[in-house]
Design a protein around this motif. Structure first.
Motif, PDB file in Angstrom:
ATOM      1  N   ASN A  76       0.863  -1.182   0.000  1.00 47.35           N
ATOM      2  CA  ASN A  76       0.000   0.000   0.000  1.00 47.35           C
ATOM      3  C   ASN A  76       0.900   1.232   0.000  1.00 47.35           C
ATOM      4  OD1 ASN A  76      -2.426  -1.438   0.094  1.00 47.35           O
ATOM      5  ND2 ASN A  76      -2.211  -1.724   2.299  1.00 47.35           N
ATOM      6  N   ILE A  77       1.047   1.857  -1.157  1.00 45.35           N
ATOM      7  CA  ILE A  77       1.949   2.988  -1.286  1.00 45.35           C
ATOM      8  C   ILE A  77       1.284   4.230  -0.695  1.00 45.35           C
ATOM      9  CG2 ILE A  77       3.326   4.359  -2.887  1.00 45.35           C
ATOM     10  CD1 ILE A  77       4.090   1.412  -2.712  1.00 45.35           C
ATOM     11  N   CYS A  78       1.973   4.942   0.164  1.00 45.01           N
ATOM     12  CA  CYS A  78       1.462   6.173   0.757  1.00 45.01           C
ATOM     13  C   CYS A  78       1.912   7.356  -0.095  1.00 45.01           C
ATOM     14  CB  CYS A  78       1.963   6.309   2.188  1.00 45.01           C
ATOM     15  SG  CYS A  78       1.434   7.844   2.983  1.00 45.01           S
ATOM     16  N   ILE A  79       0.978   8.134  -0.590  1.00 43.22           N
ATOM     17  CA  ILE A  79       1.298   9.278  -1.433  1.00 43.22           C
ATOM     18  C   ILE A  79       1.566  10.478  -0.521  1.00 43.22           C
ATOM     19  CG2 ILE A  79       0.411  10.842  -3.202  1.00 43.22           C
ATOM     20  CD1 ILE A  79      -1.302   8.495  -4.173  1.00 43.22           C
ATOM     21  N   VAL A  80       2.776  10.998  -0.592  1.00 36.57           N
ATOM     22  CA  VAL A  80       3.176  12.130   0.232  1.00 36.57           C
ATOM     23  C   VAL A  80       3.283  13.360  -0.660  1.00 36.57           C
ATOM     24  CG1 VAL A  80       4.925  13.063   1.779  1.00 36.57           C
ATOM     25  CG2 VAL A  80       4.427  10.610   1.796  1.00 36.57           C
ATOM     26  N   GLU A  81       2.490  14.372  -0.364  1.00 35.93           N
ATOM     27  CA  GLU A  81       2.522  15.611  -1.132  1.00 35.93           C
ATOM     28  C   GLU A  81       3.480  16.590  -0.478  1.00 35.93           C
ATOM     29  OE1 GLU A  81      -1.561  16.536  -0.824  1.00 35.93           O
ATOM     30  OE2 GLU A  81      -2.191  15.214  -2.459  1.00 35.93           O
ATOM     31  N   GLU A  92      11.565  15.869  -9.850  1.00 37.65           N
ATOM     32  CA  GLU A  92      11.418  16.388 -11.218  1.00 37.65           C
ATOM     33  C   GLU A  92       9.960  16.511 -11.633  1.00 37.65           C
ATOM     34  OE1 GLU A  92      12.932  15.417 -15.796  1.00 37.65           O
ATOM     35  OE2 GLU A  92      13.496  14.107 -14.120  1.00 37.65           O
ATOM     36  N   SER A  93       9.106  15.563 -11.205  1.00 33.67           N
ATOM     37  CA  SER A  93       7.698  15.616 -11.598  1.00 33.67           C
ATOM     38  C   SER A  93       7.016  16.858 -11.047  1.00 33.67           C
ATOM     39  CB  SER A  93       6.964  14.358 -11.123  1.00 33.67           C
ATOM     40  OG  SER A  93       6.947  14.287  -9.708  1.00 33.67           O
ATOM     41  N   LEU A 133      -6.106  11.858  -7.997  1.00 25.16           N
ATOM     42  CA  LEU A 133      -6.278  10.412  -8.140  1.00 25.16           C
ATOM     43  C   LEU A 133      -7.471  10.091  -9.017  1.00 25.16           C
ATOM     44  CD1 LEU A 133      -5.775   9.375  -4.401  1.00 25.16           C
ATOM     45  CD2 LEU A 133      -4.044   9.524  -6.186  1.00 25.16           C
ATOM     46  N   ASN A 134      -7.435   8.928  -9.643  1.00 25.11           N
ATOM     47  CA  ASN A 134      -8.580   8.404 -10.372  1.00 25.11           C
ATOM     48  C   ASN A 134      -9.544   7.737  -9.397  1.00 25.11           C
ATOM     49  OD1 ASN A 134      -7.655   9.098 -13.048  1.00 25.11           O
ATOM     50  ND2 ASN A 134      -6.145   7.448 -12.840  1.00 25.11           N
ATOM     51  N   LEU A 135     -10.707   7.295  -9.909  1.00 21.00           N
ATOM     52  CA  LEU A 135     -11.691   6.646  -9.045  1.00 21.00           C
ATOM     53  C   LEU A 135     -11.147   5.379  -8.396  1.00 21.00           C
ATOM     54  CD1 LEU A 135     -15.237   6.804 -10.685  1.00 21.00           C
ATOM     55  CD2 LEU A 135     -14.575   7.549  -8.416  1.00 21.00           C
ATOM     56  N   ASP A 136     -10.246   4.675  -9.104  1.00 25.04           N
ATOM     57  CA  ASP A 136      -9.711   3.422  -8.561  1.00 25.04           C
ATOM     58  C   ASP A 136      -8.546   3.659  -7.610  1.00 25.04           C
ATOM     59  OD1 ASP A 136      -7.851   4.304 -10.344  1.00 25.04           O
ATOM     60  OD2 ASP A 136      -7.819   2.490 -11.588  1.00 25.04           O
ATOM     61  N   GLY A 137      -8.203   4.913  -7.348  1.00 21.77           N
ATOM     62  CA  GLY A 137      -7.126   5.221  -6.418  1.00 21.77           C
ATOM     63  C   GLY A 137      -5.769   5.392  -7.065  1.00 21.77           C
ATOM     64  N   SER A 138      -5.650   5.138  -8.367  1.00 23.38           N
ATOM     65  CA  SER A 138      -4.377   5.317  -9.058  1.00 23.38           C
ATOM     66  C   SER A 138      -4.094   6.799  -9.285  1.00 23.38           C
ATOM     67  CB  SER A 138      -4.387   4.570 -10.401  1.00 23.38           C
ATOM     68  OG  SER A 138      -5.421   5.060 -11.232  1.00 23.38           O
ATOM     69  N   VAL A 139      -2.824   7.139  -9.442  1.00 18.80           N
ATOM     70  CA  VAL A 139      -2.417   8.537  -9.608  1.00 18.80           C
ATOM     71  C   VAL A 139      -2.755   9.020 -11.011  1.00 18.80           C
ATOM     72  CG1 VAL A 139      -0.469  10.133  -9.586  1.00 18.80           C
ATOM     73  CG2 VAL A 139      -0.581   8.291  -7.908  1.00 18.80           C
ATOM     74  N   GLN A 140      -3.488  10.118 -11.085  1.00 20.12           N
ATOM     75  CA  GLN A 140      -3.818  10.717 -12.375  1.00 20.12           C
ATOM     76  C   GLN A 140      -2.733  11.694 -12.815  1.00 20.12           C
ATOM     77  OE1 GLN A 140      -7.093  13.541 -12.452  1.00 20.12           O
ATOM     78  NE2 GLN A 140      -7.832  12.721 -14.381  1.00 20.12           N
ATOM     79  N   LYS A 141      -2.370  12.627 -11.926  1.00 22.33           N
ATOM     80  CA  LYS A 141      -1.298  13.579 -12.235  1.00 22.33           C
ATOM     81  C   LYS A 141      -0.916  14.341 -10.966  1.00 22.33           C
ATOM     82  CE  LYS A 141      -4.407  17.336 -13.611  1.00 22.33           C
ATOM     83  NZ  LYS A 141      -4.733  18.344 -14.629  1.00 22.33           N
TER      84      LYS A 141
END
Length: 598
Positions: A76-81, A92-93, A133-141
Motif C-alpha cells: 500500500n503505497i502512501c502518497i506524500v505531497e 522532477e515531476s 487520483l482516479n476513481l480506482d485510487g491510481s495517480v492521475q497527475k
C-alpha cells in the motif's frame, strides 16, 4: 519502535541481507526462548545477538530473489505531497508541474511584470501541491497551483464583490435523471486553470513566485490582469467571464438556477449545460450540437475533454445502455477507514427503530471534533444515499455537546454503510418524464422540543432524484397539522422542480401529484373550512391551497404502506426499511441488470 514491540522482521542493513540471500543453504540450529514476535510471524529471521545479545532463531525457508516491482505492487503505497517549495524542488515531476502552471499563466496573459508601485499593497503567493487520483485510487497527475495569499486583501481596495453561484446537487441529479429518461448521454469538460480566465476590475499587485524570480529583476512585481487562485474575487471574476461567453454563444440562463444554461434550436434540438466552477456537465438531444459546443469551448479556453460523465463532485456516474447509476463508493470507503471501522461488523439498518435520541441522555460527553467530522461526512454521503438522510439529519441536531450515545449511533450508521458500500441511486432509461412527489411526517418525534420531522422525495419515473428530511420550525398540535406542514414544504420544492424542468424543455402540463397518507391534511389543503383547527398555522404554509387551485400540484391519498417518504421521517424496522429503500431506487451495483462495477 523497539524490536520486541513489532510483529514484523527487524530491519537489517543491506550487507547483512545480501550475505543471507547469497547463501544457498542454512544450517539448522536449535531454537531457544523465542520471543513473541517470532511466535506470531511466519518466515521471520531474528539475529538476536545483534539486538539483545541472546541466542539466535533462524527460519529454514530458502531465500529467493524477487523483483522490486513485484514487491512494490503488493504494498500500500502512501502518497506524500510536498509541504514546501524546497521539498517539491527535489522531485522532477513536481518541478515540471510548477513549470506547466507558469506556462498556463503566461499563455493566458494573467500578469505583467512592472516596477513596484508606491503606496500599493503587494500580495504574497505560495505554491500548493496536490496529487490527483482516479476513481480506482491510481495517480492521475501531480498538480502544482500558484495561490495568492488572499487573506491579506482589504475590502474596497483589493476587491469588491466575491459571491459566485454554483450548481445545486438537486439540479445535477435532476439533469442526470432527465437525461436518463430521454436516453441522452452525459458528457464532461474540465477547464484548465479556470480562475486564470477571469478578468479583474481592481488593481492588484503580486510578488514573483518562489523559485521563478526573474534574473536582475528581483525587486519588480506582477500586476494582475486576470484572477489568480486564492484571490477573494477570483470565483466572481471567473463566473462573470463564463457567463458572458454563454450569453454570446446563444444560451439562455435559467431564472431558477444561475449556473444552468440551455440552447434550443427548431431543427437541431436542445443542449443543456450545468456549471460547477470549472467542471462542466452537458447533455442534449442532438449529437451535432454537443460536438459544436465542445469544439467552441476548446477554442476559447484550455479544456480537458473527459468524455462520458463518470466522476463529478465526488460522485461516481456509471452510464450503460439501460440505466445510469450514481454512487459514492470511493468516498464511503475513505470515511470508514478514516474513523477506524474498516473491518467492523456491518448492520442492516442505520438506526434502531425503538431507540430515541435526546440532548441529555445521561451518558458521558464524546469527542466533539470527531463527532462533527463523522456527521459532516455522512451529510455529504446523502448526495447519492437517501436511505441515510434521516439518520444524518437526526445526528446533525446534536453537534453541540454530543454524548457517547450519540457517537455510538453515528458509528452505527457507518457500520451500515460498511455493509452497503456499492449502493447508489439507479435511474432507468426510457421511462416517461412525469414528476411525482411523496411527502410524509412523523408527529412530535423530537424528544427535546416535541417538533415533528418532514420528509419528501421526487421521482421522474425510476429512482428518486430530490429528497430532504427537515425538522419543522413549529410544534404541530396534531398529526394532520404535521402532515399539512410537510405537504407545504413538498409543494415548495415541487414548484421549483417544475421551473427547472420547464427550463430543460420538459414542461409539466398537468399538476404534479404529491402522495400523502393523511386524509385530514388533504382535506385542509383542498377546502379551508377547518378554521378552528388551522387558524394558528403560519400563513406561509397555506400557499399550498393556491398551488392546488392553480392546478400546479395535486394532493393524492396513498396508503401508509406505500408512502416512500416514511423512510425520511423516522427509524424503521428491518423489513420496512429494506422495502422502502428499494422503492427509493437505492440498490446495489451488483444487483443491477448487467452487473456494474463501481
Amino acid at each position: 519502535m523497539p524490536a520486541e514491540n513489532q510483529n514484523c522482521e527487524p530491519s537489517l542493513d543491506l550487507d547483512t541481507q545480501l550475505q543471507m540471500n547469497a547463501g544457498t543453504t542454512v544450517q539448522d540450529e536449535p531454537s531457544q526462548d523465542l520471543d513473541a514476535s517470532t511466535q506470531m510471524g511466519e518466515n521471520t529471521i531474528l539475529q538476536e545477538e545483534r539486538i539483545s545479545g541472546s541466542s539466535q532463531a533462524i527460519d529454514h525457508t530458502p531465500k529467493k530473489w524477487r523483483s522490486v516491482n513485484e514487491i512494490m505492487a503488493q504494498c500500500n503505497i502512501c502518497i506524500v505531497e510536498p509541504e514546501s517549495f524546497e521539498d517539491a524542488n527535489l522531485d522532477e515531476s513536481w518541478r515540471n508541474a510548477m513549470k506547466a502552471e507558469l506556462e498556463m499563466i503566461e499563455k493566458n496573459n494573467t500578469w505583467t511584470l512592472v516596477d513596484r508601485p508606491f503606496g500599493k499593497p503587494i500580495i504574497g503567493v505560495k505554491w500548493v501541491y496536490k496529487t490527483k487520483l482516479n476513481l480506482d485510487g491510481s495517480v492521475q497527475k501531480n498538480k502544482a497551483r500558484l495561490v495568492a495569499k488572499g487573506y491579506s486583501q482589504k475590502p474596497g481596495i483589493d476587491y469588491n464583490e466575491t459571491f459566485a453561484p454554483v450548481a445545486r446537487l438537486d439540479t445535477i441529479r435532476t439533469l442526470i435523471a432527465l437525461a436518463t429518461q430521454k436516453e441522452w448521454n452525459l458528457y464532461q469538460l474540465d477547464v484548465k486553470s479556470a480562475f486564470l480566465n477571469g478578468v479583474l476590475k481592481e488593481e492588484v499587485y503580486m510578488e514573483q513566485p518562489q523559485g521563478f524570480v526573474k534574473d536582475n529583476e528581483e525587486i519588480r512585481v506582477y500586476k494582475l490582469n486576470k484572477a489568480l487562485y486564492g484571490l477573494k474575487q477570483a470565483p466572481r471574476a471567473w463566473y462573470d467571464e463564463i457567463d458572458s461567453y454563454f450569453n454570446r454563444a446563444g444560451f439562455k440562463k435559467s431564472p431558477s438556477e444561475a449556473t444552468l444554461y440551455v440552447k434550443t434550436s427548431d431543427t437541431s434540438g436542445i443542449l443543456i449545460v450545468s456549471l460547477y466552477v470549472d467542471d462542466i456537465v452537458y447533455t442534449g438531444s442532438c449529437v451535432k450540437l454537443l460536438e459544436e459546443f465542445k469544439n467552441d469551448m476548446m477554442k476559447h479556453y484550455e479544456m480537458t475533454d473527459l468524455g462520458l460523465l463518470y466522476h463529478f463532485l465526488g460522485m461516481g456516474v456509471v452510464q450503460t445502455n439501460k440505466h445510469t447509476f450514481l454512487h459514492q463508493k470511493k468516498y464511503a470507503m475513505k470515511v470508514i477507514e478514516k474513523f477506524g471501522l474498516k473491518d467492523c461488523k456491518s448492520v442492516v439498518t442505520p438506526l434502531v427503530a425503538s431507540e430515541r435520541l435526546c440532548k441529555e441522555d445521561g451518558s458521558e460527553a464524546a469527542n466533539e471534533n470527531e463527532y462533527r467530522q463523522i456527521v459532516g461526512s455522512l451529510l455529504y454521503l446523502t448526495a447519492t444515499r437517501p436511505d441515510i438522510m434521516f439518520a444524518s439529519s437526526l445526528l446533525a441536531r446534536f453537534m453541540h455537546n454530543p454524548t457517547r450515545k450519540h457517537m455510538g449511533t453515528a458509528k452505527r450508521v457507518l457500520r451500515y454503510i460498511q455493509g452497503t458500500l456499492d449502493f447508489g441511486i439507479e435511474f432507468i432509461k426510457g421511462k416517461s418524464a412525469t414528476l411525482i412527489g411523496y411527502c410524509d411526517s412523523d408527529w412530535a418525534g423530537s424528544e427535546d422540543d416535541r417538533r415533528s420531522t418532514s420528509g419528501y422525495a421526487f421521482t421522474l419515473g425510476s429512482g428518486m432524484f430530490s429528497w430532504a428530511s427537515i425538522k419543522q420550525n413549529t410544534v404541530a398540535l396534531s398529526t394532520a397539522e404535521a402532515e399539512y406542514v410537510s405537504a407545504a414544504e413538498a409543494t415548495s420544492q415541487a414548484k421549483w422542480l417544475r421551473f427547472v424542468l420547464e427550463d430543460f424543455g420538459e414542461e409539466q402540463v398537468e399538476g404534479t401529484p404529491i402522495l400523502c397518507d393523511n386524509t385530514s391534511a388533504i382535506a385542509m389543503a383542498k377546502n379551508p373550512v377547518f378554521h378552528k383547527k388551522t387558524r394558528h398555522i403560519s400563513r406561509k404554509f397555506h400557499f399550498i391551497r393556491e398551488a392546488i387551485q392553480a392546478k400546479e400540484i395535486e394532493l393524492i391519498y396513498c396508503k401508509t404502506e406505500d408512502q416512500i417518504a416514511d423512510i425520511l421521517t423516522k427509524a424503521l424496522s428491518k423489513d420496512r426499511f429494506v422495502y422502502l429503500r428499494d422503492l427509493l431506487g437505492v440498490k446495489s451495483a451488483k444487483g443491477l441488470e448487467g452487473s456494474v462495477d463501481v
